[in-house]
Design an enzyme around this catalytic site. Structure first.
Site, PDB file in Angstrom:
ATOM      1  N   CYS A 131     -16.116   7.045  31.265  1.00 28.08           N
ATOM      2  CA  CYS A 131     -17.220   7.916  30.846  1.00 28.08           C
ATOM      3  C   CYS A 131     -18.245   8.173  31.952  1.00 28.08           C
ATOM      4  O   CYS A 131     -18.857   9.234  32.006  1.00 28.08           O
ATOM      5  CB  CYS A 131     -17.905   7.356  29.602  1.00 28.08           C
ATOM      6  SG  CYS A 131     -18.185   5.586  29.606  1.00 28.08           S
ATOM      7  N   HIS A 258     -25.031   8.460  29.446  1.00 25.68           N
ATOM      8  CA  HIS A 258     -24.957   7.846  30.775  1.00 25.68           C
ATOM      9  C   HIS A 258     -25.616   8.786  31.779  1.00 25.68           C
ATOM     10  O   HIS A 258     -25.470  10.009  31.678  1.00 25.68           O
ATOM     11  CB  HIS A 258     -23.503   7.651  31.205  1.00 25.68           C
ATOM     12  CG  HIS A 258     -22.820   6.481  30.566  1.00 25.68           C
ATOM     13  ND1 HIS A 258     -23.434   5.615  29.710  1.00 25.68           N
ATOM     14  CD2 HIS A 258     -21.543   6.028  30.692  1.00 25.68           C
ATOM     15  CE1 HIS A 258     -22.576   4.678  29.318  1.00 25.68           C
ATOM     16  NE2 HIS A 258     -21.425   4.911  29.898  1.00 25.68           N
TER      17      HIS A 258
END
Lengths: 351, 351
Positions: A131, A258
């Protein structure tokens, strides 16, 4: 469900599996039949999908025959064993785990960046990137095409949901305890507030940052597996086997989203203005004045901003920029669903 | 209070002023007379010091004559006007604000790094560095001495207390609101939780990161003033006017403790093992397996760890490392008190 493909979702009861199910509905995915799979523990439970109750099957024992595509989000251990079994039954596996990413016979694909690599799935398995890496790829691809990417220095700000549902619960538990004790005491002395012992992360994560996301790899270099994935997966996806990458992977007290602070060096000069112009039109990318994970959560694009000249690189060959992206959507579930959509379109074209 | 110097604390009622007062007691600072100053608004209130009640004087109108040293932590506007007035009365001013740091006639001093520069205070003013820069200086100094520092790429993780008491209050208010709404909803969609509007920071700071600490400087480069301070102050303190620096200054939901992820490039090769050996003995530095702001808060040293080879730099000339330090102690109050201690020792030697 008459038109469309026969789709399996493995790990359907997990955190990423839940987002996959939501995205299939949101995006009106063409499905003629859907089947949900999970570990033995969750098998037998039911999940609602488009008004129907679907019984979750045991991924280890169910017969996958008849499925066209299966999206796996059940961890590397499950994928190592079950992905080849599903593939052997003629199912195209799109795998969210790290199990197959670096296998030279398994393409590692970001839908906007290297969709052509889907054709190289000789094992019947396609891998979805980590990710953190994913968030940066749609941004770096267009900059590489323009100026030739040579080096990346990356510091990350990774959300706790990257460590599964337990990560979010741990942050919430610690934050609740801190707030109940009037956490402002933390201003002057961390020890003034009693927090629950850390479990999922190596230090307390509430009102803290923990500069060790992942586990240290025992090769003497001192990098975590997350830091190595960032290098190795970036090289594979961008098709730049010599790309220089140094990453520092840091966990922050953010639930989802993120972020990456990136200093990128190029073969040719590239101005912030030109980079901004290119990124304004890049698929999967959205410009933002102040990209941040709270606004990226629940959205699809990689938000990019703070695009500046890297003043430590001569001749205008460096850029500094900041990216935030939903690690559960594009960072995991969304890209997997997009790859399944590409596969579905190919199957439809074949009929 | 018979032995020691006559000390003034300007901004005594503020966040850093409070830490200064605490440190003077903790460190048994040699004081023969103490006076507290603040803005007109706080003048007339009393503060306890070693069992005595001290009336706070108005910094703008009080006569500073008779003081040996004054520690200023009252912001740049106050320092610009009052520091020269105090200095003209024969008081050595140690200034915590940004007002005088880049004045060529004002030394910018970190007590362990360049104490000799105290001798160059021709204006009677000594400046204390920005708290983010400060955290890195004791670490970078010894590495520069060994291998010749050439380039820094820095991403920061800055605590809200760097923005004053209001920063901590804003984080606590937002975090309390999020927790009360079961913030786990933030896992899937930031909009599911209603947070108070941001005031002190350009975006919500609870469970978020905000990659814009400071204000954008209007020179067309897109850097914030914090990012420029990191470059300019590092050059001045390390006495490396050509040092290449690229910084990205990011606010994180931490109450106290600034952290920096640093990629440093050197003229000569330097191994992580050698760097670790040097840092183990460096003044003001403590090695840590996982440096983090929660553990740094309330402590004096710059904690440094995750020391690795920067694999994107050839010939072993790069290091990656992570630093955490209490931005209110060493980052502000402690270094100012240490400079006052050095000044006191010189005065004592003169008598």
């Amino acid at each position: 469900m008459s038109n469309g493909i026969r789709l399996g979702v493995v790990g359907a009861t997990g955190q990423v599996g839940a987002v996959v199910r939501r995205l299939l509905v949101e995006r009106d995915f063409p499905i003629s039949e859907i089947r949900f799979f999970a570990s033995e523990r969750s098998a037998g439970t039911t999940l609602e999908f488009r008004g129907e109750q679907i019984v979750v099957e045991d991924a280890a024992t169910a017969d996958p025959s008849g499925l066209d595509v299966a999206i796996f989000s059940a961890g590397a251990t499950m994928s190592k064993v079950q992905a080849p079994r599903f593939a052997a039954a003629g199912v195209l596996v799109i795998d969210n785990s790290s199990a197959w990413r670096m296998d030279p016979e398994v393409p590692l694909v970001v839908s906007e960046v290297n969709p052509h690599a889907l054709d190289e799935a000789v094992k019947g398995i396609v891998a979805n990137p980590n990710c953190t890496t994913m968030a940066a790829m749609p941004v770096l691809k267009v900059l590489d095409a323009e100026a030739g990417l040579e080096r990346l220095v990356v510091s990350t700000y990774q959300a706790v949901s990257g460590a599964g549902l337990a990560g979010g619960e741990e942050l919430l538990e610690q934050a609740t305890a801190a707030v109940a004790q009037d956490a402002i005491g933390l201003v002057h002395d961390g020890s003034a507030v009693e927090l629950p012992e850390p479990v999922k992360f190596p230090r307390n994560i509430a009102f803290n940052v923990v500069p060790k996301a992942g586990s240290i790899v025992e090769d003497g270099e001192g990098e975590t597996d997350e830091e190595k994935k960032l290098r190795n997966e970036s090289r594979k996806i961008l098709e730049l086997p010599e790309l220089l990458v140094s990453g520092t992977c840091v966990r922050v007290p953010v639930f989802t989203g993120h972020s990456l602070s990136i200093n990128a060096t190029f073969r040719e000069p590239i101005s912030p203005a030109r980079a901004t112009e290119l990124l304004a039109d890049a698929p999967g990318v959205q410009l933002a004045e102040v990209p941040n994970p709270l606004e990226a959560a629940g959205a699809d694009p990689s938000f990019v901003g703070r695009i500046r000249r890297d003043q430590s690189v001569p001749e205008g060959k460096g850029l500094a920029l900041f990216i935030s992206n939903d690690n559960l959507r594009k960072g995991a579930a969304l890209n997997a669903v997009q790859l399944a959509e590409l596969a579905a379109a190919r199957l439809a074209a074949r009929v």
